[in-house]
Each structure stands twice: as structure tokens, then as C-alpha cells.
Design an enzyme around this catalytic site. Structure first.
Site, PDB file in Angstrom:
ATOM      1  N   ASP A  55       0.825  -1.206   0.000  1.00 38.96           N
ATOM      2  CA  ASP A  55       0.000   0.000   0.000  1.00 38.96           C
ATOM      3  C   ASP A  55       0.860   1.258   0.000  1.00 38.96           C
ATOM      4  OD1 ASP A  55      -2.355  -1.475   0.037  1.00 38.96           O
ATOM      5  OD2 ASP A  55      -2.501  -1.454   2.227  1.00 38.96           O
ATOM      6  N   TYR A 113       6.526 -10.062   6.530  1.00 39.75           N
ATOM      7  CA  TYR A 113       6.565  -8.625   6.768  1.00 39.75           C
ATOM      8  C   TYR A 113       7.241  -8.355   8.105  1.00 39.75           C
ATOM      9  CZ  TYR A 113       3.269  -7.381   3.018  1.00 39.75           C
ATOM     10  OH  TYR A 113       2.669  -7.173   1.821  1.00 39.75           O
TER      11      TYR A 113
END
Length: 252
Positions: A55, A113
Site C-alpha cells: 500500500d 513482513y
């Protein structure tokens, strides 16, 4: 005419000024910048497919994408030249030839992540961390993080109105640690939903601050309601950090 070959690129980028990975209208994205650079280098249009989308504002210490070309590649020359063409906040780390049916997204076995928080002001890392003003209890956050591994439906952590067929993910590991003056969260799964990691981090920090109890994580997940989870952590602290593939897809 030469036969087309497929290559995997290992790239890194600072996401601060990009509107995420995927090409979109009226916004500057990593994919757009990368395709423009590759097209300049090869002097023909080149499109890439990434292993996953990030994002707006999210970074990648490792992102994998693939592209096809009929041109021969001198790898050392290519990496030096393409890094000279690309913006300073994108770098190509390596290039490897793969089987023709290898796919950066669909061949991936797992993705990881990392999320970084600091508790003291530092002007040198502010673009890469969440500067938090309170000290959350890492033991409470890790107690709640373990609960993630007991579930598979994570609709409560997904952005709403997202085009996915299901919300099932297999989380393989999730934990916090204190390292280099930071609180760091590491999570690995077979797939992630849009906004999932930032929503998880925000929820875990709320638990670490005593706003919820660790065992409430069960009820949050089972509710499948995004409003029951915590607010999303800022994008600046999130890094797409690793993608795993089977070694047999590589030709070198």
C-alpha cells in the site's frame, strides 16, 4: 527470433513517495517506475508482475517480480545500468532466470513482513518507523500474537470492499522482539489480505497498552468485523521483507 526467457528480479524500495506497488491512474507507483526503467533499458515495452502488492507508503526490503524478454542479459552490466536509470528510492539487488511457468505471485510459498516501532524520537529513521509515545508490554503482545496461529479466517483485519474470494490465510509465525532500540514485529504467512499486517499491529499494540486483554484476540478474529479490531498502524513502519520459493523454479 530468440526464445523469450523469464527472469525474477529481487528489488528493494522506500515507499514514502509512492502510492503503493500497483499501477493506477493519476498516482505514481513502484510498478510504474520499474516498468519505465526496464522499458528504457531494453528499448521496448516491459511489464512486470510482483509477488504481492504494498500500500501507499509501505516499504520493501525484498520484493520479487518477474518479466519476460527475448534479449540476452549481461547481469552485472544490467544491474549497474538499471540502477542508474531507476529513481534513487528503488534498487535492483539481483536477477535470476527461472522456468517459463514460474510466477512471482502464484509460485510463492510464503511471504513475510516486518514492522518497526521506536519509543524515542530519532530524526534519522522517522520515514521507516512508527514513533510511539507509550511503551507497550511486549509479553502481552506476544501472548496475543500466538493466538493468530490458531485461526485461519482474518476478515476482521482486512480492508473492506476488497476483491478477494476468501479471507483465509495460514499464519506460520508471528512475534515481537526488542532489537537495536526498536520494537519489531515479524510475521510470515502463505498470503496476506489488504491492510492485514497494519491492522494486526495496531490491535496488538492496543493489547500491549492494556486497552484489551490478549485472550480477546479470539473474539476479534471470530467476529470477522473490522470495527472490532484496532486502528491500522502507520504505513511508514511496515516492510515487505521476504518471499520464499521452491529452488527448483530457478535455472541458475
Amino acid at each position: 527470433m530468440s526464445e523469450s526467457k523469464r527472469y525474477f528480479l529481487d528489488i528493494s524500495y522506500k515507499g514514502t513517495r509512492f502510492h503503493g506497488w500497483q499501477i493506477q491512474e493519476n498516482a505514481f507507483t513502484v510498478q510504474e517506475a520499474l516498468e519505465a526503467g526496464l522499458s528504457t533499458y531494453f528499448r521496448t515495452p516491459i511489464s512486470v508482475m510482483g509477488s504481492g502488492r504494498t500500500d501507499t507508503g509501505v516499504h520493501a526490503s525484498m520484493q520479487i517480480c518477474h518479466f519476460d524478454t527475448e534479449q540476452e542479459i549481461d547481469r552485472e552490466k544490467f544491474i549497474r545500468a538499471i540502477n542508474g536509470i531507476l529513481p534513487k528510492d528503488i534498487s535492483i539487488n539481483s536477477i535470476r532466470e527461472v522456468k517459463a511457468d514460474a510466477h512471482a505471485r502464484f509460485s510463492a510459498k510464503s511471504r513475510s513482513y516486518d514492522y518497526r516501532m521506536i519509543l524515542q524520537k530519532s530524526p534519522f529513521v522517522e520515514d521507516y518507523v512508527w514513533r510511539h509515545y507509550f511503551n507497550p508490554d511486549i509479553s502481552r503482545m506476544n501472548e496475543a500474537a500466538k493466538i493468530l496461529l490458531e485461526h485461519t479466517d482474518f476478515e476482521c483485519f482486512s480492508k473492506v470492499h476488497t476483491a478477494v474470494k476468501h479471507f483465509r490465510c495460514e499464519i506460520k509465525s508471528a512475534h515481537w522482539e526488542q532489537k537495536d532500540g526498536e520494537l519489531q514485529f515479524h510475521i510470515t504467512a502463505n498470503r496476506f489480505l489488504r491492510g492485514m499486517v497494519r491492522a494486526i499491529v495496531g490491535t496488538l499494540v492496543d493489547i500491549g497498552l492494556g486497552k484489551m486483554e490478549p485472550e480477546e484476540m479470539h473474539q476479534i478474529i471470530e467476529s470477522r468485523d473490522r470495527k472490532k479490531a484496532g486502528k491500522s498502524a502507520p504505513a511508514c513502519g511496515l516492510f515487505f521483507s521476504r518471499i520464499e520459493y521452491s529452488e527448483d523454479i530457478y535455472l541458475d
